[in-house]
Design a protein around this motif. Structure first.
Motif, PDB file in Angstrom:
ATOM      1  N   LYS A 109       0.833  -1.203   0.000  1.00 38.02           N
ATOM      2  CA  LYS A 109       0.000   0.000   0.000  1.00 38.02           C
ATOM      3  C   LYS A 109       0.867   1.252   0.000  1.00 38.02           C
ATOM      4  O   LYS A 109       0.546   2.243  -0.666  1.00 38.02           O
ATOM      5  N   LEU A 168     -10.585   7.566  -9.505  1.00 39.03           N
ATOM      6  CA  LEU A 168     -11.477   7.916  -8.401  1.00 39.03           C
ATOM      7  C   LEU A 168     -12.868   7.299  -8.541  1.00 39.03           C
ATOM      8  O   LEU A 168     -13.700   7.450  -7.649  1.00 39.03           O
ATOM      9  N   SER A 171     -11.919   4.321  -6.029  1.00 35.55           N
ATOM     10  CA  SER A 171     -11.378   4.585  -4.696  1.00 35.55           C
ATOM     11  C   SER A 171     -11.750   5.994  -4.266  1.00 35.55           C
ATOM     12  O   SER A 171     -11.905   6.889  -5.099  1.00 35.55           O
ATOM     13  N   ARG A 172     -11.889   6.181  -2.968  1.00 31.57           N
ATOM     14  CA  ARG A 172     -12.285   7.491  -2.437  1.00 31.57           C
ATOM     15  C   ARG A 172     -11.178   8.516  -2.613  1.00 31.57           C
ATOM     16  O   ARG A 172     -11.435   9.698  -2.818  1.00 31.57           O
ATOM     17  N   GLY A 176      -6.064   5.013  -2.514  1.00 36.65           N
ATOM     18  CA  GLY A 176      -6.908   4.025  -1.852  1.00 36.65           C
ATOM     19  C   GLY A 176      -8.105   4.692  -1.213  1.00 36.65           C
ATOM     20  O   GLY A 176      -8.567   5.741  -1.665  1.00 36.65           O
ATOM     21  N   ASN A 177      -8.577   4.117  -0.132  1.00 37.50           N
ATOM     22  CA  ASN A 177      -9.797   4.621   0.497  1.00 37.50           C
ATOM     23  C   ASN A 177      -9.546   5.474   1.727  1.00 37.50           C
ATOM     24  O   ASN A 177     -10.462   5.708   2.514  1.00 37.50           O
ATOM     25  N   ARG A 178      -8.313   5.926   1.896  1.00 38.26           N
ATOM     26  CA  ARG A 178      -8.062   6.885   2.964  1.00 38.26           C
ATOM     27  C   ARG A 178      -7.130   7.986   2.469  1.00 38.26           C
ATOM     28  O   ARG A 178      -6.334   7.790   1.549  1.00 38.26           O
ATOM     29  N   ASN A 207     -16.149  12.609 -10.249  1.00 39.38           N
ATOM     30  CA  ASN A 207     -15.343  11.939  -9.228  1.00 39.38           C
ATOM     31  C   ASN A 207     -14.195  12.818  -8.759  1.00 39.38           C
ATOM     32  O   ASN A 207     -13.868  12.846  -7.569  1.00 39.38           O
ATOM     33  N   TRP A 211     -13.716  14.396  -4.948  1.00 40.19           N
ATOM     34  CA  TRP A 211     -12.418  14.277  -4.267  1.00 40.19           C
ATOM     35  C   TRP A 211     -11.878  15.643  -3.850  1.00 40.19           C
ATOM     36  O   TRP A 211     -11.430  15.826  -2.711  1.00 40.19           O
ATOM     37  N   LYS A 214     -13.751  17.017  -0.901  1.00 41.41           N
ATOM     38  CA  LYS A 214     -13.437  16.293   0.335  1.00 41.41           C
ATOM     39  C   LYS A 214     -12.085  16.716   0.901  1.00 41.41           C
ATOM     40  O   LYS A 214     -11.954  16.977   2.100  1.00 41.41           O
TER      41      LYS A 214
END
Length: 229
Positions: A109, A168, A171-172, A176-178, A207, A211, A214
């Motif tokens: 990761k 995107l 994945s957020r 990845g997702n964080r 997307n 992002w 966020k």
């Protein structure tokens, strides 16, 4: 947060547990480092290097960074330049504190996170920085935007954002997702560009737009921006 002037500053930390940060309020690279410090919940001692008056070219600052660029981090006798290198140092030094900006326990990761950090640096940053300079920095310094450069550069950024849009979808965040440094490194240019006509390139990609909203809303980023006000 008030920033002290570089003049007559000693080459040492002002407070025992604080980093000393040489920067400039309108410097995207300075914002990048401040965002990491706020994500980690770390205090710091800011010192302004006035780029508008050429303070970065004076011997007093060149003795700190001979390249004449900000930011610079001082940690005791350790001196670091380059905002991404400084950011990695802070994250690795304080990995158990505040936001976890890299996956230190899973090297696969971390490899993905590192890949996206390089993509930001080599693919996103060049066109984004050019567009930021033309549409945000130039007007602040009384210079005129060269719209020919803007029109030539926007398609380069669009190609990058098209790839981001596909990524995107699954994945957020980019790696990845964080949220990680791979996302954070984009924030300074995005902050500037969302106040220019180039913002449509982000808004036209759902997307990417999600992002951007966020990551721009993160409390640490808002604090970094407020610190430069």
């Amino acid at each position: 947060m008030m920033m002290m002037s570089i003049s007559n500053e000693p080459f040492a930390l002002a407070h025992k547990e604080e980093y000393k940060i040489y920067g400039f309020p309108y410097s995207a690279s300075t914002w990048r480092v401040l965002a990491v410090l706020h994500e980690k919940g770390l205090s710091y001692y800011p010192i302004t290097v006035n780029l508008r008056t050429g303070e970065q070219k004076k011997p007093s600052f060149l003795s700190i960074n001979p390249f004449g660029q900000v930011p610079v981090l001082l940690d005791g006798h350790l001196k670091l330049t380059e905002s991404r290198a400084i950011s990695l140092y802070i994250e690795n030094t304080h990995r158990s504190r505040g936001s976890k900006l890299l996956n230190h326990k899973n090297y696969k990761k971390m490899g993905i996170e590192t890949m996206w950090m390089y993509i930001e640096s080599f693919e996103f940053d060049p066109p984004a920085t050019t567009l930021t300079f033309e549409q945000a920095i130039k007007p602040m310094t009384g210079l005129k935007t060269d719209y020919k450069v803007v029109n030539e550069t926007e398609p380069q950024l669009e190609k990058v954002l098209d790839i981001y849009e596909e990524r995107l979808k699954i994945s957020r965040f980019l790696a990845g997702n964080r949220f990680t440094l791979a996302d954070l490194f984009h924030l300074p240019n995005i902050e500037y560009l969302m106040n220019t006509t180039t913002k449509r390139l982000f808004e036209n990609r759902p997307n990417v737009h999600r992002w951007v909203a966020k990551i721009m809303a993160r409390p640490a980023w808002r604090k970094a921006c407020d610190a430069n006000a």
